[in-house]
Design an enzyme around this catalytic site. Sequence first.
Site, PDB file in Angstrom:
ATOM      1  N   SER A  68       0.806  -1.239   0.000  1.00  0.00           N
ATOM      2  CA  SER A  68       0.000   0.000   0.000  1.00  0.00           C
ATOM      3  C   SER A  68       0.830   1.275   0.000  1.00  0.00           C
ATOM      4  CB  SER A  68      -0.921   0.009   1.219  1.00  0.00           C
ATOM      5  OG  SER A  68      -1.980  -0.878   1.003  1.00  0.00           O
ATOM      6  N   LYS A  71       0.445   3.521  -2.912  1.00  0.00           N
ATOM      7  CA  LYS A  71      -0.779   4.313  -3.171  1.00  0.00           C
ATOM      8  C   LYS A  71      -0.547   5.823  -3.232  1.00  0.00           C
ATOM      9  CE  LYS A  71      -3.773   0.706  -1.209  1.00  0.00           C
ATOM     10  NZ  LYS A  71      -4.486   0.279   0.006  1.00  0.00           N
ATOM     11  N   TYR A 193      -3.041  -2.539 -10.380  1.00  0.00           N
ATOM     12  CA  TYR A 193      -3.003  -2.356  -8.913  1.00  0.00           C
ATOM     13  C   TYR A 193      -2.179  -3.473  -8.250  1.00  0.00           C
ATOM     14  CZ  TYR A 193      -4.519  -2.368  -4.077  1.00  0.00           C
ATOM     15  OH  TYR A 193      -4.525  -2.390  -2.694  1.00  0.00           O
ATOM     16  N   TYR A 245      -4.554   4.210   7.711  1.00  0.00           N
ATOM     17  CA  TYR A 245      -5.866   3.574   7.792  1.00  0.00           C
ATOM     18  C   TYR A 245      -6.645   4.042   9.006  1.00  0.00           C
ATOM     19  CZ  TYR A 245      -3.553   0.870   4.315  1.00  0.00           C
ATOM     20  OH  TYR A 245      -2.850   0.512   3.224  1.00  0.00           O
ATOM     21  N   VAL A 263       1.228  -3.772   3.921  1.00  0.00           N
ATOM     22  CA  VAL A 263       1.068  -5.051   4.633  1.00  0.00           C
ATOM     23  C   VAL A 263       2.292  -5.943   4.598  1.00  0.00           C
ATOM     24  CG1 VAL A 263      -1.429  -5.418   4.709  1.00  0.00           C
ATOM     25  CG2 VAL A 263      -0.174  -6.044   2.659  1.00  0.00           C
TER      26      VAL A 263
END
Length: 323
Positions: A68, A71, A193, A245, A263
Amino acid sequence: METTHTHEMQLLVNSVHAKYQSLSEGEVATYIPELSKANPDDFGVCLATSDGRVFAAGDCDRPFTIQSISKPFTFGMAIDELGQEKVLQYVGVEPSGDAFNSIELQGGNNRPFNPMVNAGAITVAALLQAQHGKHAVSHLLDRFSTFAGRPLTIDQAVYESERRTGHRNRAIVHLLMNFGIVHDDAEAALDLYFQQCSILITTRDLALMAATLSNMGIHPVTGKPAMNLPSVKDVLSVMFTCGMYDYSGQWAYRVGVPAKSGVAGGVMAVVNRQLGIATYSPRLDRFGNSRRGVEVCADLASQLGLHVFDCLNVGSGFLNTML
Ligand code: DON
């Protein structure tokens, strides 16, 4: 007589690495089967200044997938290439308060809440896929490589593992298609992605990528521009409010700098105009953030006065005291 002098910053990086070495709480991610093979004990801490000095301790040259942490970079790329107005038609900038893979969209316009949750990142991938077609992956790798200052590659095993098992992300992209947020080819967007998440980096790369953001989009060592300045501002803003998050509010309160986790166990934090911080440790807390990474960043922020609202945070002042 002592002839070599270890830089004060190196001593600090060594000390936080040693301090959190024994922290063994948290679990390695297993929902992407290939990630479960990581060595839970791996631990790297690296700090790169906006003028290109690098201080590393532990396993800073061990490759891991960016996940992530890709992103914010793809969000900035999309703004660079398509303009802020167009990108914001498709994705919001509001924290969701929910987990990274939550299946929910904003009421009224059906946009994903922000580009740091999976729905938002997949939407950004769809925009980049539509823009670059069959060159999308190589274009993405080129731009990430400029950020790292060396050519990066994709971990094929992680990519295939995620493609095989990413049913929830597949559900998200089809939901986005249902609401007209993703148009053309849902599978191609999803594939981009998965590939962006599987880019291999080291902790050292990640610190330099963070330092490039801190240095107004210019890589501090190669001097190459990696992102336009207005896009960097947009990226850091969204990292600040949404990067960790459903721990983002607590992170902003406790650490107070824009950051992003992945992660596989990476965490990147950016101190505007000063430095980039990167950690790698695969054991995650219940939010999906690296357990050691959170503690190391909080500790460094406290020791160096990095919190954006810390009265001791005086721009690049502290760096000037340690030349
Ligand atoms: O979408 C996924 O499941 C992963 N490829 C990326 C997720 C991720 O890193 C979330 N992080 N904490």
